[in-house]
Design an enzyme around this catalytic site. Structure first.
Site, short mmCIF file in Angstrom:
data_model
loop_
_atom_site.label_atom_id
_atom_site.label_comp_id
_atom_site.label_asym_id
_atom_site.label_seq_id
_atom_site.Cartn_x
_atom_site.Cartn_y
_atom_site.Cartn_z
N HIS A 131 0.86 -1.18 0.00
CA HIS A 131 0.00 0.00 0.00
C HIS A 131 0.91 1.24 0.00
O HIS A 131 2.02 1.20 0.53
CB HIS A 131 -0.84 -0.05 1.28
CG HIS A 131 -1.88 1.00 1.41
ND1 HIS A 131 -1.60 2.29 1.80
CD2 HIS A 131 -3.22 0.96 1.23
CE1 HIS A 131 -2.73 2.99 1.85
NE2 HIS A 131 -3.73 2.20 1.52
N ASP A 208 3.29 -4.25 8.18
CA ASP A 208 2.04 -3.50 8.05
C ASP A 208 0.89 -4.50 8.22
O ASP A 208 0.60 -5.30 7.33
CB ASP A 208 2.01 -2.83 6.66
CG ASP A 208 0.66 -2.19 6.37
OD1 ASP A 208 -0.28 -2.36 7.16
OD2 ASP A 208 0.56 -1.53 5.31
N GLN A 211 -4.31 -5.05 7.05
CA GLN A 211 -5.29 -5.97 6.47
C GLN A 211 -5.25 -7.35 7.13
O GLN A 211 -6.08 -8.20 6.83
CB GLN A 211 -5.05 -6.13 4.97
CG GLN A 211 -5.29 -4.87 4.17
CD GLN A 211 -6.75 -4.41 4.17
OE1 GLN A 211 -7.66 -5.17 4.50
NE2 GLN A 211 -6.96 -3.16 3.79
N LYS A 234 -10.32 -0.76 10.60
CA LYS A 234 -10.46 -1.99 9.80
C LYS A 234 -10.74 -3.18 10.71
O LYS A 234 -11.11 -4.26 10.26
CB LYS A 234 -9.19 -2.25 9.00
CG LYS A 234 -8.92 -1.16 7.95
CD LYS A 234 -7.75 -1.53 7.08
CE LYS A 234 -7.16 -0.35 6.34
NZ LYS A 234 -8.00 0.17 5.26
N CYS A 372 -4.90 2.51 -3.57
CA CYS A 372 -3.64 3.04 -2.99
C CYS A 372 -2.50 2.05 -3.17
O CYS A 372 -1.66 1.87 -2.26
CB CYS A 372 -3.81 3.39 -1.51
SG CYS A 372 -5.10 4.57 -1.20
N1 C6P Z 1 -6.27 0.49 2.96
C1 C6P Z 1 -8.10 0.02 1.45
O1 C6P Z 1 -9.21 0.27 0.95
P1 C6P Z 1 -5.00 3.90 7.24
O2 C6P Z 1 -5.64 4.69 6.16
O3 C6P Z 1 -3.82 4.60 7.86
O4 C6P Z 1 -5.97 3.38 8.25
O5 C6P Z 1 -4.44 2.56 6.55
C2 C6P Z 1 -3.57 2.64 5.47
C3 C6P Z 1 -3.28 1.27 4.95
C4 C6P Z 1 -2.02 0.73 5.13
N2 C6P Z 1 -1.71 -0.51 4.73
C5 C6P Z 1 -2.63 -1.30 4.14
C6 C6P Z 1 -2.24 -2.69 3.74
C7 C6P Z 1 -3.92 -0.82 3.93
O6 C6P Z 1 -4.80 -1.62 3.33
C8 C6P Z 1 -4.25 0.50 4.31
C9 C6P Z 1 -5.60 1.08 4.03
C10 C6P Z 1 -7.63 0.85 2.62
O7 C6P Z 1 -7.39 -0.89 1.03
C11 C6P Z 1 -7.83 2.32 2.37
S1 C6P Z 1 -6.78 2.93 1.11
#
Ligand code: C6P
Length: 415
Positions: A131, A208, A211, A234, A372
């Protein structure tokens, strides 16, 4: 406290579980809502909403400051939430559990904190399926320090190419930053193996877990990573809060991310000294209600039972895979053997954004676009994908409705 049925011990009573999520029982565009955008943000059980309301109705005050009863109550609840998170990831101490605004901020805290450790020519290793949150902060730090970003290749199934990993890993590697689970492909990466190889090469390791945590419980001591980050929203908790787990001796070594109240020990105009962990990384008034909400989400998932959740997801996924295999012109993006229930796909002749809009008209929420993860789109040579992402509260009937709606859209475009 949760409203979970006793059947949860052996398997989820999904209809009963759905009663815990008020938002799910509504119609959207004249149809019962089918929410399949869980990877972007999951819905919240009543237990989370109630915990936050209860806090505001009975205990709100600023934390770590008050010489009064509400301040003490708020502090106890807030630090209790930190302990819940510590237990969830099996960190050795609450000093290693830092509140952030989310995964993105947590990665920025680490990238900034490791900058003094990096010199020109040092290598930061990420993967092709990251991401943007696990690419851009490292690029920014690379620019600042003269370090270089290296990329682990992936295969056509959307799995990490372990030969490429071994080739890239070397004595110049200072950081390995990889996703536990891909938000687009659903691939579960073999992170324990990657961490141990990177550690042997002398690199810092960041995982990270944005997910992964909605589907599995990480054990940071067993993984032996230096940093593990995730977002509450999430994980069925509120927005605006996330977690940075960091190994204590590294957090001690790292500079703070922001300056201000809370993060100091002593301030004079000549010099400021930092507060002890974890507060050194928590400048300003924190997201108190959100921390309490996240802890309530973790408690709720514990009460449902991780094995029961996994079994419910598996049942859904088998049905999804059967439907997908029978669907003419549907191309799966991400066919790794080890996956969470995330379906990224393209359909011949249809643009992903048309799929998203037409599904929405039928009450079905999915995400479309680059998610993203632009480098990953380029790897699969697609402008974007349609992505349906599932949670334990989704039903087999909703899977049927998704594919029936896709068929309808396909017929519409064929005419
Ligand atoms: N992915 C998706 O629709 P935040 O926005 O900080 O809570 O998370 C960012 C982020 C970082 N790593 C991974 C693997 C992610 O999937 C995400 C967020 C969402 O896939 C929103 S773009």
């Amino acid at each position: 406290m949760t409203q979970v049925a006793p059947e949860a011990v052996t398997g989820l009573d999904v209809e009963q579980v759905r009663q815990d999520f008020p938002i799910l029982s509504q119609t959207v565009n004249g149809n019962p809502l089918v929410y399949l955008d869980n990877a972007a943000s999951a819905q919240k059980p009543r237990a989370v909403l109630d915990a936050m309301t209860r806090y505001y109705e009975t205990s709100h005050a600023n934390v770590h400051r008050g010489a009064h009863t509400l301040g003490d109550r708020a502090t106890a609840a807030f630090e209790g939430a930190r302990e819940t998170v510590r237990r969830f990831i099996n960190a050795a101490s609450t000093r290693e559990v830092i509140w952030t605004r989310g995964t993105t901020e947590a990665i920025n805290v680490v990238a900034n904190g490791l900058a003094p450790e990096l010199k020109p020519g040092d290598e930061i290793l990420v993967s092709h399926m990251e991401h943007h949150a696990n690419i851009v902060p490292w690029q920014m730090i690379a620019e600042r320090t003269g370090a270089v970003l290296k990329v682990i290749a992936i295969n056509d199934a959307g799995e990490l190419d372990l030969d490429s990993f071994e080739q890239q890993l070397g004595e110049r590697t200072r950081v390995l930053a990889v996703g536990h689970v891909s938000n687009v492909l659903g691939t579960i990466n073999p992170i324990k193996n990657l961490i141990s190889r990177a550690k042997a090469a002398g690199a810092f390791t960041l995982i990270d877990g944005a997910q992964a945590t909605p589907h599995m419980q990480p054990d940071v001591q067993d993984l032996d990573c230096d940093f593990y980050v995730f977002s509450s929203h999430k994980l069925f908790g509120p927005t605006g809060i996330g977690v940075l787990y960091g190994r204590e001796q590294l957090l001690e070594r790292m500079p703070p991310f922001q300056g201000g109240g809370e993060m100091i020990e002593q301030v004079t105009f000549e010099k400021t000294t930092w507060n002890q962990l974890p507060y050194k990384f928590e400048a300003g008034t924190p997201a108190i209600a959100e921390a309490i909400g996240l802890a309530a989400a973790i408690d709720y998932l514990d009460a449902l039972g991780r094995p029961a959740i996994a079994a419910a997801e598996e049942k859904l996924w088998q049905s999804v895979m059967q439907h997908a295999a029978d669907f003419p012109g549907l191309r799966l993006i991400g066919t790794a053997r080890d996956k969470v229930p995330v379906l990224s796909f393209a359909i011949d002749g249809l643009h992903p954004s048309d799929i998203g809009t037409l599904l929405d008209q039928q009450g079905i929420a999915i995400r479309t676009g680059h998610h993203c993860a632009m480098p990953l789109m380029e790897r699969f040579q697609v402008p974007g994908t349609a992505r349906a992402s599932f949670a334990f509260y989704n039903t087999l009937d909703e899977v049927d409705r998704l594919f029936a709606a896709l068929q309808k859209i396909q017929r519409l475009f064929a005419n």
